[in-house]
Design a protein around this motif. Structure first.
Motif, PDB file in Angstrom:
ATOM      1  N   GLN A 161       0.826  -1.203   0.000  1.00 56.91           N
ATOM      2  CA  GLN A 161       0.000   0.000   0.000  1.00 56.91           C
ATOM      3  C   GLN A 161       0.863   1.257   0.000  1.00 56.91           C
ATOM      4  N   ALA A 162       0.252   2.363  -0.390  1.00 58.45           N
ATOM      5  CA  ALA A 162       0.981   3.635  -0.463  1.00 58.45           C
ATOM      6  C   ALA A 162       1.538   4.036   0.901  1.00 58.45           C
ATOM      7  N   ILE A 163       0.808   3.788   1.955  1.00 59.53           N
ATOM      8  CA  ILE A 163       1.279   4.164   3.291  1.00 59.53           C
ATOM      9  C   ILE A 163       2.511   3.359   3.685  1.00 59.53           C
ATOM     10  N   GLU A 164       2.570   2.104   3.274  1.00 61.76           N
ATOM     11  CA  GLU A 164       3.729   1.279   3.566  1.00 61.76           C
ATOM     12  C   GLU A 164       4.959   1.765   2.795  1.00 61.76           C
ATOM     13  N   ILE A 165       4.759   2.131   1.544  1.00 65.09           N
ATOM     14  CA  ILE A 165       5.859   2.672   0.740  1.00 65.09           C
ATOM     15  C   ILE A 165       6.349   3.981   1.350  1.00 65.09           C
ATOM     16  N   THR A 166       5.416   4.826   1.760  1.00 61.22           N
ATOM     17  CA  THR A 166       5.780   6.086   2.410  1.00 61.22           C
ATOM     18  C   THR A 166       6.572   5.824   3.684  1.00 61.22           C
ATOM     19  N   TYR A 167       6.161   4.842   4.455  1.00 60.72           N
ATOM     20  CA  TYR A 167       6.858   4.491   5.693  1.00 60.72           C
ATOM     21  C   TYR A 167       8.286   4.038   5.410  1.00 60.72           C
ATOM     22  N   ILE A 168       8.466   3.239   4.380  1.00 60.04           N
ATOM     23  CA  ILE A 168       9.802   2.779   4.005  1.00 60.04           C
ATOM     24  C   ILE A 168      10.666   3.957   3.557  1.00 60.04           C
ATOM     25  N   VAL A 169      10.124   4.819   2.718  1.00 59.09           N
ATOM     26  CA  VAL A 169      10.888   5.967   2.216  1.00 59.09           C
ATOM     27  C   VAL A 169      11.307   6.866   3.375  1.00 59.09           C
ATOM     28  N   LEU A 170      10.371   7.168   4.271  1.00 54.83           N
ATOM     29  CA  LEU A 170      10.698   8.024   5.416  1.00 54.83           C
ATOM     30  C   LEU A 170      11.708   7.357   6.347  1.00 54.83           C
ATOM     31  N   SER A 171      11.621   6.050   6.492  1.00 51.22           N
ATOM     32  CA  SER A 171      12.589   5.326   7.319  1.00 51.22           C
ATOM     33  C   SER A 171      13.987   5.388   6.712  1.00 51.22           C
ATOM     34  N   VAL A 172      14.076   5.246   5.406  1.00 51.08           N
ATOM     35  CA  VAL A 172      15.366   5.322   4.721  1.00 51.08           C
ATOM     36  C   VAL A 172      15.951   6.732   4.856  1.00 51.08           C
ATOM     37  N   LEU A 200      28.249  11.919  20.956  1.00 50.40           N
ATOM     38  CA  LEU A 200      27.208  12.327  20.007  1.00 50.40           C
ATOM     39  C   LEU A 200      27.025  11.280  18.918  1.00 50.40           C
ATOM     40  N   SER A 201      28.122  10.763  18.395  1.00 55.96           N
ATOM     41  CA  SER A 201      28.014   9.751  17.340  1.00 55.96           C
ATOM     42  C   SER A 201      27.372   8.470  17.868  1.00 55.96           C
ATOM     43  N   ILE A 202      27.655   8.110  19.111  1.00 50.53           N
ATOM     44  CA  ILE A 202      27.010   6.939  19.716  1.00 50.53           C
ATOM     45  C   ILE A 202      25.505   7.175  19.835  1.00 50.53           C
ATOM     46  N   GLY A 203      25.137   8.360  20.285  1.00 49.26           N
ATOM     47  CA  GLY A 203      23.716   8.684  20.420  1.00 49.26           C
ATOM     48  C   GLY A 203      22.971   8.575  19.105  1.00 49.26           C
ATOM     49  N   PHE A 204      23.542   9.159  18.058  1.00 49.44           N
ATOM     50  CA  PHE A 204      22.877   9.081  16.761  1.00 49.44           C
ATOM     51  C   PHE A 204      22.893   7.659  16.196  1.00 49.44           C
ATOM     52  N   SER A 205      23.919   6.891  16.498  1.00 48.79           N
ATOM     53  CA  SER A 205      23.941   5.488  16.066  1.00 48.79           C
ATOM     54  C   SER A 205      22.791   4.707  16.704  1.00 48.79           C
ATOM     55  N   ILE A 206      22.548   4.961  17.974  1.00 46.33           N
ATOM     56  CA  ILE A 206      21.442   4.290  18.667  1.00 46.33           C
ATOM     57  C   ILE A 206      20.105   4.706  18.058  1.00 46.33           C
ATOM     58  N   LEU A 207      19.953   5.990  17.754  1.00 45.56           N
ATOM     59  CA  LEU A 207      18.714   6.469  17.135  1.00 45.56           C
ATOM     60  C   LEU A 207      18.478   5.831  15.770  1.00 45.56           C
ATOM     61  N   VAL A 208      19.533   5.723  14.979  1.00 47.16           N
ATOM     62  CA  VAL A 208      19.407   5.085  13.661  1.00 47.16           C
ATOM     63  C   VAL A 208      19.062   3.607  13.823  1.00 47.16           C
ATOM     64  N   ALA A 209      19.702   2.945  14.767  1.00 49.42           N
ATOM     65  CA  ALA A 209      19.408   1.524  15.004  1.00 49.42           C
ATOM     66  C   ALA A 209      17.957   1.330  15.405  1.00 49.42           C
ATOM     67  N   ALA A 210      17.445   2.225  16.236  1.00 49.39           N
ATOM     68  CA  ALA A 210      16.039   2.130  16.651  1.00 49.39           C
ATOM     69  C   ALA A 210      15.107   2.280  15.455  1.00 49.39           C
ATOM     70  N   ALA A 211      15.408   3.225  14.587  1.00 54.99           N
ATOM     71  CA  ALA A 211      14.564   3.451  13.415  1.00 54.99           C
ATOM     72  C   ALA A 211      14.583   2.261  12.462  1.00 54.99           C
ATOM     73  N   ILE A 212      15.769   1.746  12.204  1.00 53.74           N
ATOM     74  CA  ILE A 212      15.885   0.606  11.283  1.00 53.74           C
ATOM     75  C   ILE A 212      15.232  -0.636  11.876  1.00 53.74           C
ATOM     76  N   THR A 229      12.861  -0.817  14.078  1.00 50.71           N
ATOM     77  CA  THR A 229      11.404  -0.666  14.122  1.00 50.71           C
ATOM     78  C   THR A 229      10.797  -0.917  12.753  1.00 50.71           C
ATOM     79  N   THR A 230      11.431  -0.410  11.714  1.00 48.94           N
ATOM     80  CA  THR A 230      10.914  -0.616  10.361  1.00 48.94           C
ATOM     81  C   THR A 230      10.918  -2.100   9.996  1.00 48.94           C
ATOM     82  N   PHE A 231      12.042  -2.772  10.237  1.00 45.14           N
ATOM     83  CA  PHE A 231      12.106  -4.200   9.932  1.00 45.14           C
ATOM     84  C   PHE A 231      11.102  -4.987  10.768  1.00 45.14           C
ATOM     85  N   SER A 232      11.018  -4.686  12.029  1.00 42.78           N
ATOM     86  CA  SER A 232      10.094  -5.405  12.919  1.00 42.78           C
ATOM     87  C   SER A 232       8.648  -5.192  12.499  1.00 42.78           C
ATOM     88  N   ALA A 233       8.320  -3.976  12.084  1.00 39.83           N
ATOM     89  CA  ALA A 233       6.947  -3.696  11.662  1.00 39.83           C
ATOM     90  C   ALA A 233       6.548  -4.573  10.474  1.00 39.83           C
TER      91      ALA A 233
END
Length: 93
Positions: A2-13, A41-53, A55-59
């Protein structure tokens, strides 16, 4: 798909790419200055990116079931990442 799923993937990327850009910039600053705050700072952003990725895969793996659990875990991990970011700004040096 669906379009919402594609949008979710694009925004996640896009989120992952911008987060990894921040990781790269912070690591370069750390290499140039040896300031511990840039490493944190780099560790913090690495954790944030890991959370986003993750979550997307898990969803998609769970077919978007258990969304409350997914969001709760995402928020928990993201909070840890933001704590690192805050620490880096407020005095890790």
């Amino acid at each position: 798909m669906q379009a919402i799923e594609i949008t979710y993937i694009v925004l996640s990327v896009v989120l992952a790419a911008t987060g990894l850009t921040m990781v790269g910039l912070a690591m370069r600053a750390y290499q140039q200055t040896s300031r511990r705050s840039m490493l944190v700072l780099s560790i913090g952003f690495s954790i944030l990116v890991a959370a986003a990725i993750a979550t997307t895969f898990s969803a998609f793996l769970t077919d978007f079931n258990n969304s409350r659990l997914l969001l709760t875990v995402n928020y928990g991990v993201s909070t840890v990442g933001y704590l690192f970011v805050i620490y880096s700004v407020t005095g890790a040096d």
